[in-house]
Design a protein around this motif. Structure first.
Motif, mmCIF file in Angstrom:
data_model
loop_
_atom_site.group_PDB
_atom_site.id
_atom_site.type_symbol
_atom_site.label_atom_id
_atom_site.label_comp_id
_atom_site.label_asym_id
_atom_site.label_seq_id
_atom_site.Cartn_x
_atom_site.Cartn_y
_atom_site.Cartn_z
ATOM 1 N N ALA B 117 0.840 -1.199 0.000
ATOM 2 C CA ALA B 117 0.000 0.000 0.000
ATOM 3 C C ALA B 117 0.875 1.249 0.000
ATOM 4 N N LEU B 118 1.975 1.210 0.753
ATOM 5 C CA LEU B 118 2.852 2.372 0.818
ATOM 6 C C LEU B 118 3.464 2.657 -0.554
ATOM 7 N N LEU B 119 3.999 1.610 -1.178
ATOM 8 C CA LEU B 119 4.694 1.777 -2.452
ATOM 9 C C LEU B 119 3.722 2.198 -3.542
ATOM 10 N N PHE B 120 2.590 1.521 -3.606
ATOM 11 C CA PHE B 120 1.626 1.798 -4.662
ATOM 12 C C PHE B 120 0.989 3.172 -4.455
ATOM 13 N N GLY B 121 0.721 3.512 -3.204
ATOM 14 C CA GLY B 121 0.155 4.819 -2.908
ATOM 15 C C GLY B 121 1.087 5.927 -3.359
ATOM 16 N N LYS B 122 2.392 5.733 -3.129
ATOM 17 C CA LYS B 122 3.361 6.733 -3.552
ATOM 18 C C LYS B 122 3.409 6.839 -5.073
ATOM 19 N N TYR B 123 3.361 5.677 -5.722
ATOM 20 C CA TYR B 123 3.420 5.692 -7.183
ATOM 21 C C TYR B 123 2.197 6.409 -7.756
ATOM 22 N N LEU B 124 1.030 6.054 -7.259
ATOM 23 C CA LEU B 124 -0.197 6.670 -7.769
ATOM 24 C C LEU B 124 -0.212 8.173 -7.505
ATOM 25 N N ALA B 125 0.299 8.578 -6.356
ATOM 26 C CA ALA B 125 0.321 10.003 -6.037
ATOM 27 C C ALA B 125 1.235 10.741 -7.021
ATOM 28 N N GLY B 126 2.380 10.133 -7.338
ATOM 29 C CA GLY B 126 3.286 10.731 -8.315
ATOM 30 C C GLY B 126 2.613 10.854 -9.669
ATOM 31 N N LEU B 127 1.922 9.788 -10.051
ATOM 32 C CA LEU B 127 1.247 9.764 -11.343
ATOM 33 C C LEU B 127 0.148 10.830 -11.386
ATOM 34 N N THR B 129 0.015 13.579 -9.661
ATOM 35 C CA THR B 129 0.647 14.892 -9.724
ATOM 36 C C THR B 129 1.057 15.210 -11.155
ATOM 37 N N LEU B 130 1.692 14.218 -11.765
ATOM 38 C CA LEU B 130 2.137 14.356 -13.149
ATOM 39 C C LEU B 130 0.944 14.670 -14.050
ATOM 40 N N GLY B 131 -0.132 13.926 -13.859
ATOM 41 C CA GLY B 131 -1.330 14.118 -14.672
ATOM 42 C C GLY B 131 -1.888 15.523 -14.510
ATOM 43 N N LEU B 132 -1.868 15.982 -13.280
ATOM 44 C CA LEU B 132 -2.407 17.313 -13.006
ATOM 45 C C LEU B 132 -1.568 18.391 -13.689
ATOM 46 N N VAL B 133 -0.252 18.242 -13.598
ATOM 47 C CA VAL B 133 0.635 19.213 -14.234
ATOM 48 C C VAL B 133 0.420 19.203 -15.739
ATOM 49 N N LEU B 134 0.374 18.009 -16.308
ATOM 50 C CA LEU B 134 0.204 17.888 -17.755
ATOM 51 C C LEU B 134 -1.090 18.537 -18.205
ATOM 52 N N LEU B 135 -2.138 18.239 -17.483
ATOM 53 C CA LEU B 135 -3.440 18.767 -17.869
ATOM 54 C C LEU B 135 -3.435 20.294 -17.808
ATOM 55 N N SER B 136 -2.831 20.847 -16.747
ATOM 56 C CA SER B 136 -2.826 22.312 -16.643
ATOM 57 C C SER B 136 -2.013 22.925 -17.765
ATOM 58 N N VAL B 137 -0.857 22.314 -18.052
ATOM 59 C CA VAL B 137 -0.027 22.879 -19.110
ATOM 60 C C VAL B 137 -0.766 22.811 -20.446
ATOM 61 N N TRP B 138 -1.423 21.699 -20.665
ATOM 62 C CA TRP B 138 -2.138 21.534 -21.932
ATOM 63 C C TRP B 138 -3.270 22.562 -22.054
ATOM 64 N N LEU B 139 -3.981 22.757 -20.971
ATOM 65 C CA LEU B 139 -5.065 23.744 -20.992
ATOM 66 C C LEU B 139 -4.509 25.139 -21.242
ATOM 67 N N ALA B 167 -0.476 9.608 -23.527
ATOM 68 C CA ALA B 167 0.810 8.986 -23.885
ATOM 69 C C ALA B 167 1.928 9.595 -23.043
ATOM 70 N N THR B 168 1.861 10.913 -22.849
ATOM 71 C CA THR B 168 2.896 11.575 -22.055
ATOM 72 C C THR B 168 2.853 11.098 -20.605
ATOM 73 N N LEU B 169 1.644 10.889 -20.122
ATOM 74 C CA LEU B 169 1.499 10.394 -18.752
ATOM 75 C C LEU B 169 2.081 8.979 -18.634
ATOM 76 N N ALA B 170 1.816 8.152 -19.637
ATOM 77 C CA ALA B 170 2.358 6.796 -19.626
ATOM 78 C C ALA B 170 3.888 6.844 -19.651
ATOM 79 N N TYR B 171 4.410 7.766 -20.464
ATOM 80 C CA TYR B 171 5.866 7.932 -20.555
ATOM 81 C C TYR B 171 6.425 8.401 -19.211
ATOM 82 N N GLY B 172 5.778 9.410 -18.624
ATOM 83 C CA GLY B 172 6.205 9.888 -17.307
ATOM 84 C C GLY B 172 6.125 8.768 -16.280
ATOM 85 N N GLY B 173 5.095 7.925 -16.412
ATOM 86 C CA GLY B 173 4.916 6.807 -15.489
ATOM 87 C C GLY B 173 6.112 5.870 -15.489
ATOM 88 N N VAL B 174 6.710 5.688 -16.673
ATOM 89 C CA VAL B 174 7.897 4.824 -16.753
ATOM 90 C C VAL B 174 9.023 5.418 -15.913
#
Ligand SMILES: Nc1ncnc2c1ncn2[C@@H]1O[C@H](COP(=O)(O)OP(=O)(O)O)[C@@H](O)[C@H]1O
Ligand SMILES: [Mg+2]
Lengths: 311, 318
Positions: B117-127, B129-139, B167-174
């Protein structure tokens, strides 16, 4: 009811090193138990195995009747653990840190807020509750750690070196806090390498050395085992033939001459008999003092003995 | 092994929310956001200057905003391809060893949650955050585009833009998974940051060259037959696609440039019946990049799993 902690031949191996060697430990409910030993004697490893945070190499553990390896969640739900060097999220306040712990235990809402508030008060952190932990002193962090441990309303509390890094005053106050847990019906297991501190608050202690628990019992019991006599009486007196007179008292095991008198090791509290013997021998009695055996002494005597035997 | 008691994910939501809040309020995040917003605005501004001259000649003019470069500035897409891995690494490089350094790991793991839960929670939170940044920049970029060109993106352009974001989010996810992995392996956050950046540099700078050097060794051209030449090109492409950068570049290309009909070497026979220069419908473009998407997600899964395995065995004491 089952004991709070019960281990059978619990063993942890790191490569060739036996960090914990066939430990058989029983801690009864409601007891304050101290595991004592020098650095590297296996105290922390034992604690981590009790919590299911590291897997045993052999043997079995029962904590509150459960196996921490197979049922870690139900053990961790009922056991509070204060690590030897407790850390918090520095940028969050004490209250926010506690909130996170509460949430991880599935507790949220108003009742928890009240509980957090009460614990912060109880630990003397009411003022600092909303300051970032970054600004806390070592002692404050340690008290926040205890609040953190108590938050989940545990049945068993495990404290690893709880006074490490505290100044004597803070350490003393912290020990009193720990002792007060017993009155609430909690079971406490604490580890330390500072023996005299632990003596004051524990019911029983286990002495660890090189991964083995070599002695276990209450301090007077251990004193009897290790020092021979459980009681020590310091006599300040002067007069001829006193040493022989004192040695003849039934129950006196040993007489050692000291700077201004004698040190007696006895089976019981023999102060009246000693006073009479001094007077009857025609000596002058200045002072008579019953001395509690200290764990430090027991420890030193025991391990010196062991080392001498080994050498 | 007997089944574990309880859910592996109890506490996941709690960890996620805390980590997400931490990421959003952290200084590090502010800096990166600022960096991204500034570069996005600069590249878009430059692109707008170029595009104004060709209004009316192109159905997908709005998408050109993202892909047009004007010397000396690279295109928006090129900039994002460069910055997103860095952002992802910045979000993840100290995920686990940071807890270790702060000595919070033992305390957190002694609560009734699994390490999962700790590891996955951290990963999802990072993702997230990334998604939020991407969406704002795109808007932001889309808004600027509408404002300065007077163009309004078509439905398909919006859809392609969002797929590009995915696609960018998937790339960032890697790269987030790579950073997370190193944060488990190395106790020191500096080391883990350097290791993650090292891997990124390796794929960004060197992997293309290595693929180019290895291909002739694996599939040599002895007689100059077309089949041999084709096989070598295919080998080189297959090697290049080991790099997430290649997969991402291909996905971006096909999504934002609808006239791209194939990724990789194309035989004249395959071109028969194709009308060159006509754009592909969205569904066809999507079909084209599907393997790239799958590849990026698989790479994330691999690195996350590695991190998970190491984390399960990790000693939590200092
Ligand atoms: N992860 C590990 N790998 C190898 N040896 C370890 C590890 N953790 C502890 N040890 C060794 O196990 C022994 C017991 O350590 P520990 O339980 O921490 O002792 P204490 O808490 O009594 O100081 C020490 O000799 C220590 O060096
Ligand atoms: Mg220790």
């Amino acid at each position: 009811m089952m004991a709070a902690i019960e281990t059978q031949d619990l063993t942890k191996r790191y490569g060739r090193l036996l960090a914990v060697d066939r430990l058989n430990l029983v801690v009864e409910r409601g007891e304050v138990f101290g595991i004592l030993g020098p650095n590297g004697s296996g105290k922390t490893t034992t604690i981590l195995m009790l919590l299911g945070l590291t897997d045993p190499s052999a043997g079995t553990v029962r904590v509150l009747g459960r196996d921490p390896v197979r049922e870690p969640l139900s053990v961790k739900r009922r056991v509070g653990y204060l690590p030897d060097t407790v850390g918090f999220y520095d940028e969050l306040s004490g209250r926010e840190n506690l909130r996170y712990t509460a949430a991880l235990n599935g507790q949220t809402g108003r009742r928890v807020e009240a509980r957090i508030e009460a614990l912060l008060e109880q630990m003397g952190l009411g003022e600092a509750a909303d300051r970032p932990v970054r600004t806390y002193s070592r002692g404050m962090k340690q008290r926040l750690g205890l609040a953190d441990v108590l938050l989940k309303e545990p049945e068993l509390v495990i404290l690893d070196e709880p006074t490490l890094g505290l100044d004597p005053q803070a350490a003393h106050e912290f020990l009193l806090l720990i002792r007060s847990l017993k009155e609430k019906g909690l079971t406490v297991l604490l580890s330390s390498h500072l023996l005299h501190q632990v003596q004051a608050i524990t019911d029983r202690v286990g002495l660890f050395r090189k991964g083995r628990m070599e002695l276990v019992g209450s301090v007077p019991e251990l004193a009897r085992q290790v020092l021979g006599g459980a009681f020590r009486i310091r006599v300040r007196a002067a007069g001829p033939g006193l040493e022989q007179a004192l040695g003849r008292i039934p129950g006196v095991l040993r007489v050692t001459e000291e700077a201004h008198g004698y040190l007696l090791e006895t089976e019981r509290d023999l102060r009246p008999e000693v006073a009479r013997a001094v007077v009857e021998a025609g000596g002058k009695l200045f002072e008579l003092e019953l001395e509690e055996p200290s764990l430090d002494e027991i420890y030193r005597a025991y391990f010196q003995g062991v080392n001498r035997d080994a050498a | 092994m007997t089944r574990r008691e309880g859910s592996a994910f109890s506490g996941l939501g709690v960890v996620f929310l805390k980590e997400f809040a931490d990421q959003l309020s952290g200084i590090r995040m502010r800096m990166l956001e600022l960096l991204i917003v500034l570069t996005a605005m600069a590249t878009i501004y430059a692109a707008i200057q170029t595009i104004k001259n060709v209004v009316g000649e192109d159905v997908f003019l709005f998408l050109r905003l993202f892909t047009t470069a004007k010397q000396p500035l690279p295109s928006f897409v090129a900039f994002m391809g460069f910055l997103i891995p860095l952002l992802a690494i910045a979000l993840g490089f100290d995920a686990v060893n940071g807890e270790f350094q702060r000595r919070t790991l033992g305390r957190v793991l002694s609560q009734p949650i699994y390490r999962d839960a700790l590891l996955f929670g951290k990963y999802l939170a990072g993702l997230a955050t990334l998604g939020l940044v991407l969406l704002s920049v795109w808007l932001l970029v889309t808004g600027l585009g509408i404002l300065f060109t007077g163009l309004v993106p078509s439905g398909e352009e919006v859809a392609r833009g969002l797929l590009y974001l995915a696609a960018t989010l998937a790339y960032g996810g890697v790269w987030l998974a790579v950073a997370l992995f190193f944060s488990v392996v190395f106790k020191n956050p500096t080391t883990s940051a350097l290791a993650a950046i090292g891997v990124w540099l390796f794929f960004t700078v060197f992997w293309g060259m290595i693929a180019g050097m290895l291909a002739p060794v694996i599939s040599p051209v002895h007689y100059g037959f077309p089949e041999e030449i084709l096989r070598q090109a295919q080998t080189e492409l297959a090697l290049a696609r080991i790099s997430p950068n290649t997969l991402y570049a291909e996905a971006t290309l096909a999504l934002l440039q609808p006239e791209v009909r194939a990724l990789g070497p194309v035989l004249p026979a395959q071109l028969e019946g194709m009308v060159l220069g006509t754009p592909l419908p969205l569904s066809q473009s999507l079909l084209l990049v599907w393997p790239q998407f799958a590849g990026l997600i698989a790479a994330s899964v691999v690195f996350f799993t590695l991190a998970y395995v190491v984390f399960q065995r990790m000693e939590i004491r200092a």
